[in-house]
Design an enzyme around this catalytic site. Sequence first.
Site, mmCIF file in Angstrom:
data_model
loop_
_atom_site.group_PDB
_atom_site.id
_atom_site.type_symbol
_atom_site.label_atom_id
_atom_site.label_comp_id
_atom_site.label_asym_id
_atom_site.label_seq_id
_atom_site.Cartn_x
_atom_site.Cartn_y
_atom_site.Cartn_z
ATOM 1 C CG ASP A 79 -0.660 6.918 -5.100
ATOM 2 O OD1 ASP A 79 -0.767 7.187 -3.888
ATOM 3 O OD2 ASP A 79 -0.984 5.817 -5.583
ATOM 4 C CG ASP A 82 -3.029 6.308 -0.674
ATOM 5 O OD1 ASP A 82 -2.298 6.762 -1.576
ATOM 6 O OD2 ASP A 82 -3.824 5.360 -0.854
#
Length: 423
Positions: free
Chosen positions: A310, A126
């Site tokens: 992201d 992530d």
Amino acid sequence: MKLTAISALFVVAVVGSPTPPPNVHSNMGRTQRILLNSRSNPTNSSKAFDPKTVWDQLDSVYHKYSATMRAYQRNTGSPHPLNSRFDVRSGAKRNGNVPLVNYNADLWYGEIDVGTPPKTFTVVFDTGSSDLFLPSTECSVSCAGHTQYDPAASSSAKDSGQPFVLMYGAGETAGEEYVDDVFVGGYEAKDQTVGGAWLYSPEFSKDGSFPPDGLSGLAFREISEFEESPLFQTLDESGKLPQSVFGFKLSTTPGDSEMVIGGTNTNLYRSDTLSYVPVTDKGYWQVEMDSISRLGQEVIESQAAPAIIDTGTTFVITSYSIAQSYYANISGATAHTEGADTYWTIPCDIINSTVPTFTFGGRAFKVSAQTYNFGPDDLSSDCLAGIAASSEMDFTIVGDVFLQNVYSVFDYANTRVGFAELA
Ligand SMILES: *[C@@H]1O[C@H](CO)[C@@H](O)[C@H](O)[C@H]1NC(C)=O
Ligand SMILES: *[C@@H]1O[C@H](CO)[C@@H](O)[C@H](O)[C@H]1NC(C)=O
């Protein structure tokens, strides 16, 4: 502990909010990309062998022995006699390559090994957060089915004596921080801080649509809730990485997604299209987006729209005003608002003609209908569109809806993000 909007949205987007968007998971009929697999599609059949096939073979032998030696230890309680002759640390996943598995076009995850002897876990990589957590053997809430981290079984584990709580919009995890050795892509991060979770909220459970065991944040230390070095920083400080860079290709085609640690996979993108934008604020992978446009018309006119890159967020999530102007002229576009969050649906027969183009560093990257169109709602013939909004945010989170259309390069040394067209 802080509750960051990014963390909150990660969970909203990935593991489902209290009011989930229309059946995102029903969209299984999307077309698949062509596999770039030299093994199944040899380009030069006159050659005696394909080196990639050989590397793959050797790699799978290593994996087999690695797995069976772990099984021996599990089954007999002591390490296999050959274990000490087996170099688990340098690993077979050389070249930093980490294959990623996609789950329902929602999240991507891959393997890390943790501890001594190393145990394999799967984590979401992530780029929108900076902490690494795994369910620990102490976890009895919502951890069933996940591989659990047992610090007592790792001779390199050290208890930091530091409890943690990571809060997300739709859930949380709490536990204890440890330091241990973590291996990814054949590289070692010594004394990496690992959150050993005692508790998972239901959203992180296997049946809560979270197949991986944990999550590894790849952003900068400045946003670490642990206030410790994130995985990539630790790897970088080892001095072993060929380049202080990691690269991503995300796809819903099985076998077609990967992360590279310490470099990029130049076979997967067109180098002449690689275009960099500087990170404006070290913390997130935060850059300036030039514009979002549709049908050649700019929706954002400002040249300085903050955007966070992201990999851990499925959608593109932007401010309400940007999203509203994006959808304003699309006939039949309908906003669905719940609290601060809004998503849009568009009649399925026209949604494919409403795809966005994002411009970074002067280069425009078009989003495909395949990644933007999440397919029909259960209740209507409208299709869910990939740009959502939060009235609580005046910036844009650029998630997988966009990232599946490019090769992305996270350049840690030069604090910049690069995007290139896929090969
Ligand atoms: C939307 O419509 C308005 C008014 O008709 C027009 O000025 C504007 O350029 C349109 N924007 C887009 C993105 O099509
Ligand atoms: C829209 O695009 C998707 C994905 O490429 C495709 O499956 C679908 O058939 C398209 N819909 C229309 C109406 O063309």
